[in-house]
Design a protein around this motif. Structure first.
Motif, PDB file in Angstrom:
ATOM      1  N   ASP A 322      -2.539   6.079   1.219  1.00  0.00           N
ATOM      2  CA  ASP A 322      -1.672   6.642   2.105  1.00  0.00           C
ATOM      3  C   ASP A 322      -1.938   6.785   3.652  1.00  0.00           C
ATOM      4  N   VAL A 323      -3.224   6.747   3.991  1.00  0.00           N
ATOM      5  CA  VAL A 323      -3.601   6.683   5.356  1.00  0.00           C
ATOM      6  C   VAL A 323      -2.970   5.344   5.848  1.00  0.00           C
ATOM      7  N   GLN A 324      -3.288   4.225   5.118  1.00  0.00           N
ATOM      8  CA  GLN A 324      -2.826   2.759   5.495  1.00  0.00           C
ATOM      9  C   GLN A 324      -1.148   2.818   5.815  1.00  0.00           C
ATOM     10  N   VAL A 325      -0.454   3.586   4.568  1.00  0.00           N
ATOM     11  CA  VAL A 325       0.831   3.553   4.840  1.00  0.00           C
ATOM     12  C   VAL A 325       1.521   4.238   5.815  1.00  0.00           C
ATOM     13  N   ALA A 326       0.972   5.633   6.103  1.00  0.00           N
ATOM     14  CA  ALA A 326       1.252   6.463   7.048  1.00  0.00           C
ATOM     15  C   ALA A 326       1.404   6.127   8.563  1.00  0.00           C
ATOM     16  N   SER A 327       0.412   5.131   8.948  1.00  0.00           N
ATOM     17  CA  SER A 327       0.229   5.211  10.357  1.00  0.00           C
ATOM     18  C   SER A 327      -0.964   4.327  10.601  1.00  0.00           C
ATOM     19  N   ARG A 328      -0.825   3.632  11.692  1.00  0.00           N
ATOM     20  CA  ARG A 328      -2.274   3.047  12.139  1.00  0.00           C
ATOM     21  C   ARG A 328      -3.239   4.035  12.581  1.00  0.00           C
TER      22      ARG A 328
END
Length: 356
Positions: A322-328
């Protein structure tokens, strides 16, 4: 026992290419990035959350829709950002007036890439102070390049002092900002100088009030677009903030940041800062800056800090994808509480209103 308050900031990268598209994607319930952002915010369990790079609309319709999808945030705040607001002059020096480079903050349209706050606690809108219209050359001690137009505002996006009423009617002032990148300019270093002064304004405000009475209990929260030791830029003002006697830097860390530095390699191997403090996973090759600490939550020393962290789990964690898909960027949080002295005699709503 005093009420614990978790304050967080998250550079969401939810900005879209045109007005109305963020609302569309939020309501669709099938946009992978929006869904990942929602999951991260829910998991972080912040009481007060500063959102960066989220598009503004007149009635905050997209923000309200996002808050409803997340759940648990009845209080919202947003103002029109400087991004996309026409300056009326040729700021980018291309011989024409108009376009993203001539806006007060670079953007394709008014409202693109703004700031917002979601809160479980009441936000005192009538006590808010908005410094976003301040001219750059009006900041005491500014380092604007010679010839900077008088109409040029200091804030790329915005600078707010936003009081939040917590338990017992006490106020915690959120000092919110989102600065320009210190690159993408010429030898005059216009962006580097502006980025510096977008941090320096908090020093001026806290030390002399900029003609107002500065708050004593506050949390600086937002996106400095600058690492204190690595990458490009002029870090002097930010470094002063981090070691200022009125401010406590909790130095939030994460396991995921340390892991990413090892796995990404590249320029990260030449960084001198502690990689566990990083908050963004930028590119690592072809002159890209790599992973840096650029997102901050900095409480005043009138608050007790209980814990802090960066929501950057390892890749094999439940939220690793999730953290990779959400935003840098990664969400940064700090848990604070009012010390006994503040609860016994500190600033309350009535006192604050009397001083405005």
């Amino acid at each position: 026992m005093a009420e614990q308050v978790r304050i967080a900031t998250f550079h969401t990268e939810l900005s879209r290419d045109g007005p109305g598209l963020l609302l569309r994607d939020t309501l669709s319930k099938d946009d992978p990035q929006v869904e990942a952002v929602i999951q991260i915010i829910r998991a972080s369990n912040a009481d007060v959350l500063v959102l960066a790079d989220i598009d503004y609309d007149l009635n905050s319709t997209a923000l309200a829709a996002l808050a409803k999808r997340i759940g648990g945030y009845p209080h919202h705040f947003a103002l029109l950002p400087n991004r996309g607001v026409p300056s009326g002059v040729d700021l980018d020096g291309n011989g024409r007036i108009g376009g993203p480079g001539d806006a007060q903050g670079y953007a394709a349209y008014k409202g693109q890439g703004g700031l917002a706050v979601l809160s479980r606690w009441p936000i005192r809108h009538t006590l808010a102070r908005d410094f976003s219209a301040m001219r750059w050359t009006d900041l005491p001690g500014h380092i604007a390049p010679e010839g900077t137009p008088d109409v040029q505002r200091l804030s790329t996006t915005g600078h707010w002092d936003l009081p939040v009423e917590v338990t017992g009617g006490h106020l915690i002032h959120l000092l919110v900002w989102h600065a320009t990148p210190p690159v993408f300019d010429g030898p005059e270093d216009r962006n580097g100088r502006r980025n510096h002064d977008e941090a320096a304004i908090w020093l001026r405000y806290l030390e002399d009030g900029l003609g107002l009475s500065p708050p004593s209990t506050f949390v600086i929260a937002g996106f400095a677009n600058l690492d204190p030791v690595d990458g490009n830029g002029r870090p002097e003002a930010l470094q002063t903030l981090l070691r200022h006697p009125l401010i406590y830097d909790p130095k939030p860390t994460s396991e995921g940041a340390s892991q990413a530095t090892i796995e990404d390699g590249g320029i990260n191997a030449r960084h001198v800062g502690d990689p566990s403090l990083d908050t963004v996973d930028w590119g690592d090759a072809n002159n890209r800056p790599g992973n840096l600490r650029v997102d901050y939550v900095l409480p005043s020393r009138t608050l007790d800090v209980l814990d802090s962290g960066v929501f950057w789990p390892p890749v094999d964690h439940l939220f690793g994808r999730d953290v990779q898909v959400a935003s840098r960027h990664r969400l940064v949080w700090v848990d604070v509480t009012l010390p006994d002295s503040a609860r016994d005699g500190g600033q309350r709503i009535g006192h604050a209103e009397a001083r405005q």
